[in-house]
Design an enzyme around this catalytic site. Structure first.
Site, PDB file in Angstrom:
ATOM      1  N   GLN A 163     -24.993  16.685 -44.803  1.00 62.94           N
ATOM      2  CA  GLN A 163     -25.450  15.815 -45.903  1.00 62.94           C
ATOM      3  C   GLN A 163     -26.942  16.057 -46.175  1.00 62.94           C
ATOM      4  O   GLN A 163     -27.436  17.138 -45.906  1.00 62.94           O
ATOM      5  CB  GLN A 163     -25.163  14.340 -45.609  1.00 62.94           C
ATOM      6  CG  GLN A 163     -23.670  13.983 -45.668  1.00 62.94           C
ATOM      7  CD  GLN A 163     -22.905  14.328 -44.409  1.00 62.94           C
ATOM      8  OE1 GLN A 163     -23.316  14.002 -43.314  1.00 62.94           O
ATOM      9  NE2 GLN A 163     -21.767  14.983 -44.545  1.00 62.94           N
TER      10      GLN A 163
ATOM     11  N   GLY B 287     -19.260  20.121 -45.942  1.00 66.17           N
ATOM     12  CA  GLY B 287     -18.666  21.424 -46.219  1.00 66.17           C
ATOM     13  C   GLY B 287     -19.780  22.453 -46.262  1.00 66.17           C
ATOM     14  O   GLY B 287     -20.617  22.409 -47.153  1.00 66.17           O
TER      15      GLY B 287
ATOM     16  N   ASP C 146     -25.312  19.685 -49.836  1.00 66.14           N
ATOM     17  CA  ASP C 146     -25.009  20.898 -50.604  1.00 66.14           C
ATOM     18  C   ASP C 146     -26.251  21.690 -50.992  1.00 66.14           C
ATOM     19  O   ASP C 146     -26.280  22.348 -52.030  1.00 66.14           O
ATOM     20  CB  ASP C 146     -24.182  20.553 -51.862  1.00 66.14           C
ATOM     21  CG  ASP C 146     -22.964  19.735 -51.518  1.00 66.14           C
ATOM     22  OD1 ASP C 146     -22.306  20.083 -50.524  1.00 66.14           O
ATOM     23  OD2 ASP C 146     -22.685  18.738 -52.210  1.00 66.14           O
TER      24      ASP C 146
HETATM   25  P1  IMP Z   1     -18.829   9.794 -47.171  1.00 66.92           P
HETATM   26  O1  IMP Z   1     -19.884  10.442 -46.343  1.00 66.92           O
HETATM   27  O2  IMP Z   1     -17.548  10.562 -47.229  1.00 66.92           O
HETATM   28  O3  IMP Z   1     -18.623   8.353 -46.797  1.00 66.92           O
HETATM   29  O4  IMP Z   1     -19.356   9.745 -48.689  1.00 66.92           O
HETATM   30  C1  IMP Z   1     -20.487   8.986 -49.084  1.00 66.92           C
HETATM   31  C2  IMP Z   1     -21.272   9.726 -50.162  1.00 66.92           C
HETATM   32  O5  IMP Z   1     -21.877  10.884 -49.593  1.00 66.92           O
HETATM   33  C3  IMP Z   1     -20.432  10.226 -51.339  1.00 66.92           C
HETATM   34  O6  IMP Z   1     -21.221  10.187 -52.505  1.00 66.92           O
HETATM   35  C4  IMP Z   1     -20.125  11.668 -50.949  1.00 66.92           C
HETATM   36  O7  IMP Z   1     -19.842  12.480 -52.057  1.00 66.92           O
HETATM   37  C5  IMP Z   1     -21.431  12.053 -50.292  1.00 66.92           C
HETATM   38  N1  IMP Z   1     -21.291  13.132 -49.297  1.00 66.92           N
HETATM   39  C6  IMP Z   1     -20.837  13.005 -48.033  1.00 66.92           C
HETATM   40  N2  IMP Z   1     -20.882  14.190 -47.401  1.00 66.92           N
HETATM   41  C7  IMP Z   1     -21.391  15.074 -48.287  1.00 66.92           C
HETATM   42  C8  IMP Z   1     -21.702  16.454 -48.209  1.00 66.92           C
HETATM   43  O8  IMP Z   1     -21.540  17.117 -47.194  1.00 66.92           O
HETATM   44  N3  IMP Z   1     -22.220  17.021 -49.350  1.00 66.92           N
HETATM   45  C9  IMP Z   1     -22.435  16.295 -50.466  1.00 66.92           C
HETATM   46  N4  IMP Z   1     -22.166  15.013 -50.584  1.00 66.92           N
HETATM   47  C10 IMP Z   1     -21.646  14.400 -49.494  1.00 66.92           C
HETATM   48 MG    MG Z   2     -21.681  20.939 -48.724  1.00 69.68          MG
END
Ligand code: IMP
Ligand code: MG
Length: 327
Positions: free
Chosen positions: A175, A42, A13
């Site tokens: 990420q 996102g 983000d």
């Molecule tokens: P996962 O990637 O859905 O398994 O989530 C693992 C961790 O990464 C969690 O704390 C999510 O909130 C964070 N996370 C995963 N993708 C994003 C992203 O695109 N933006 C912010 N946090 C993310």
């Molecule tokens: Mg994002």
């Protein structure tokens, strides 16, 4: 071949989507490649005045640039079609531009069901972790195994090394470095690597590397189960004024001052030569500026900028940017 890479230096983000969208305006890129993650991402993009959130599809589609969901990605097919429909309705020509690496992995129904039960990490419940686990356990399903995806499939080697044109690639990261499974705050991490090495792993020659765009916000945010936001009204103000809600899940993002120790590590380890600080306008409105590790509060934006320039400008070009669109 030349390659530029856009990566997040924090916990996601940071505004990578918006920077990628901005860089594509130069018209010099032949390819835009998403290199990691799945629909957990996102990317909020402003295109011709419309606010659009993408999850898997690289921003190249907005500019008729060949856009590849790379070999480092995992993909939920139903969600992909939803995103294609959304973009097509917004007037974007996805079908002419979108390609999927045949060796990208598929997020299955079982992956989604399993991730839905997560109660410890605070995942986005998009099936990301189970899909990568099965990839590395050598029992995954790949895009090339799915007949319906045939019109989109591409062999990365053919595409990047044996085409007619000289390739100029923009890699769109998802990420951020502090969600990386090796370097992040394990186990509060995602399941794909998030740095420059992960981009190169998509079949990119390291010798083609030109610029590494490291993206940060002028403060920190994090979404997930661990406690991240300190006590204090100022952090609530940052959250509210910065509209810090997850673009994928709508969850509140916890906020803190810019973490210099983590930022420096991400900066050095990824060879960043272009450094962007996004959302300067938010702290202008909050009216306070600070960093942690080492802890320091500044009296003005001017002072904070001078401090950041003194740390980073010997090694990189620095840009301070405002929201919503890249300035
Ligand atoms: P996962 O990637 O859905 O398994 O989530 C693992 C961790 O990464 C969690 O704390 C999510 O909130 C964070 N996370 C995963 N993708 C994003 C992203 O695109 N933006 C912010 N946090 C993310
Ligand atoms: Mg994002």
């Amino acid at each position: 071949m030349i390659t530029d890479i856009v990566i997040g230096l924090q916990h996601g983000d940071e505004g990578k989507g918006k920077v990628t969208h901005h860089l594509l305006k130069s018209g010099e890129y032949t390819h835009c490649i998403r290199f990691n993650g799945g629909q957990n991402a996102g990317h909020t993009i402003y295109h011709n005045g419309d606010r659009i959130v993408t999850h898997a599809i690289p921003a190249g589609v907005f500019f008729n640039v060949k856009s590849i969901i790379g070999s480092g990605c995992v993909l939920n097919i139903d969600k992909l079609y939803d995103e294609i429909d959304m973009l097509t309705s917004a007037g974007v020509d996805v079908y002419s531009n979108l390609k999927i690496a045949a060796n990208a992995h598929i997020i299955t129904e079982e992956h989604l069901n399993e991730d839905a039960k997560d109660n410890s990490i605070g995942t986005t419940k998009s099936g990301n972790g189970p899909a990568y686990r099965d990839k590395y356990a050598r029992r995954g399903v790949r895009a090339g195994d799915i007949g319906d995806l045939r019109p989109f499939l591409v062999d990365m080697v053919e595409e990047l090394y044996y085409g007619d044109e000289k390739t100029a690639i923009l890699m769109e990261g998802a990420q951020g470095f502090w969600l990386d499974p090796d370097w992040g705050d394990y186990p509060y991490v995602t399941s794909s690597h998030c740095g420059v090495a992960a981009a190169l792993q998509n079949g990119i020659s390291p010798r083609s590397l030109r610029n590494v765009w490291g993206i940060a916000k002028i403060y920190e945010t994090y979404v997930g189960k661990r406690t991240f936001q300190p006590e204090g009204e100022v952090f609530e103000n940052i959250q509210r004024i910065g509209k810090e809600f997850g673009a994928t899940t709508g969850r509140v993002r916890q906020c803190n001052w810019l973490n210099m120790k983590q930022l420096l590590q991400a900066f050095v380890m990824n060879g960043v030569n272009k450094l962007i600080f996004n959302k300067m306008d938010v702290l202008q409105e909050v009216g306070e500026w600070g960093v942690i590790h080492p802890d320091q509060i500044f009296n003005s934006e001017e002072q904070m900028r001078e401090y950041l320039e003194s740390v980073f400008s010997p090694h990189a070009e620095i840009f301070f940017s405002f929201s919503p669109e890249f300035v």
